[in-house]
Design an enzyme around this catalytic site. Structure first.
Site, PDB file in Angstrom:
ATOM      1  N   LYS A  64       0.999  -1.295  -0.291  1.00 21.84           N
ATOM      2  CA  LYS A  64       0.014  -0.004   0.014  1.00 21.84           C
ATOM      3  C   LYS A  64       0.930   1.235  -0.046  1.00 21.84           C
ATOM      4  O   LYS A  64       1.769   1.433   0.867  1.00 21.84           O
ATOM      5  CB  LYS A  64      -0.777   0.059   1.067  1.00 21.84           C
ATOM      6  N   SER A 139      -9.876   2.371   2.570  1.00 18.99           N
ATOM      7  CA  SER A 139      -8.684   3.172   1.591  1.00 18.99           C
ATOM      8  C   SER A 139      -7.646   2.408   1.195  1.00 18.99           C
ATOM      9  O   SER A 139      -6.831   2.662   0.109  1.00 18.99           O
ATOM     10  CB  SER A 139      -7.967   4.181   2.443  1.00 18.99           C
ATOM     11  N   SER A 163     -10.174   0.286   6.661  1.00 19.48           N
ATOM     12  CA  SER A 163      -9.549   0.282   5.204  1.00 19.48           C
ATOM     13  C   SER A 163      -8.882  -0.703   4.741  1.00 19.48           C
ATOM     14  O   SER A 163      -8.593  -0.791   3.562  1.00 19.48           O
ATOM     15  CB  SER A 163      -8.293   1.502   5.524  1.00 19.48           C
TER      16      SER A 163
END
Length: 309
Positions: A64, A139, A163
């Site tokens: 990420k 996210s 997330s």
């Protein structure tokens, strides 16, 4: 006395913070062309080979883009960090490489990870691979998409209030928010230290358990962690008989859901009930105020982290 104290502090100002060793060679990689971003799921491409053996040998991994990979640009989904290049690897990155994993890129995420839908990333809306008209969640949107479509075997996500879990649920992948402090958050952009978690997104539960086994444990750097964390072989725990294990069912969790969602969850609970699990209703009235609580915590904490460093 004041002068003595100031002299001590001036001495500390001259000292450098310890920087973790970067052990595996790499090049900066490249920014993929729009047609190669795979629904905007890729933020950056690179190719970093880890150890020649280990639990993750042969596995490709996406990281990420709020997680530091030394020498590789990191945006955290935002234009504000354009041109920033971390100097060291996050602890989870080091552990992935030590276990033989191969890091092939950075996955896109919502702007500063402040979003649960996947539409605020710096390169634009991150598409749901099943139906581009549907949200993909966030996210950790890019991580979930890349795993769901087989672009990578495994991906790192970070979770404060959904997330990892939201995009995993919306892409049919396995996402885990580990127990607080089990996995070191060192080298990952914080939102609020009391709710920061970093965890795996994988194609199946077996890979999820193995991945957690690799990245868990104290690193001696993250203040969120206990000093000595016992890390079991999670992958072997999957072989244990689950008959009689109790699953808590949060009653307040149904109160704000659509009827369709309630029906789907209850069908799932019935399925695992047939597999030998025992359901137990639990009540946490404060859960109904969760949105108010998380708003206060994240607003206060993020101001401290982002404005005061």
């Amino acid at each position: 006395r004041v002068n003595t104290t100031l002299d001590v502090l001036k001495l500390l100002d001259t000292m450098c913070d310890p920087v973790p060793e970067v052990r595996y060679p790499r090049t900066p990689g490249y920014r993929p062309k729009p047609e190669d971003r795979f629904g905007n799921a890729w933020a950056w491409r690179c190719d970093i080979a880890g150890a020649l053996s280990g639990k993750l040998f042969g596995k490709t991994v996406a990281i990420k883009d709020n997680t530091a990979v030394a020498g590789v640009p990191m945006s955290n989904g935002s234009q504000l960090l354009e041109g920033y290049v971390p100097e060291y690897d996050a602890s989870v990155v080091t552990r992935i490489l030590d276990a033989g994993g191969r890091i092939v890129g950075k996955s896109a995420c919502d702007d500063f990870c402040f979003g649960a839908m996947g539409f605020s990333a710096v390169d634009g809306y991150i598409s749901n691979p099943v139906n581009p008209r549907h949200r993909v969640g966030g996210s950790s949107s890019g991580s979930a998409v890349l795993v769901a479509t087989g672009q990578v075997h495994l991906a790192i996500g970070a979770d404060q209030s959904g997330s990892v879990r939201v995009p995993a649920a919306w892409t049919g992948t396995v996402g885990l928010k580990p127990t607080y402090g089990i996995v070191p958050y060192t080298g990952v952009v914080s939102v609020e230290p009391t709710i920061d978690h970093v965890g795996p997104i994988t194609q199946n539960v077996t890979d999820c358990a193995l991945f957690l086994e690799v990245i868990a444990g104290s690193d001696g750097l993250d203040g969120r962690q206990a000093v000595n964390i016992e890390v079991p072989e999670y992958s072997r725990l999957l072989e244990v008989d689950m008959s009689g294990k109790v699953v808590g069912v949060l009653q307040e969790g149904f109160e704000t859901c659509t009827q369709e969602t309630q029906t789907t969850v209850k069908e799932f609970l019935a399925t695992i009930g047939h597999a030998g699990f025992v359901m137990k209703d639990v009540s946490v009235p404060l859960h109904l105020h969760a949105l108010s609580l998380i708003t206060a915590v994240t607003m206060q904490g993020s101001q401290t982290m982002f404005q005061m460093g």
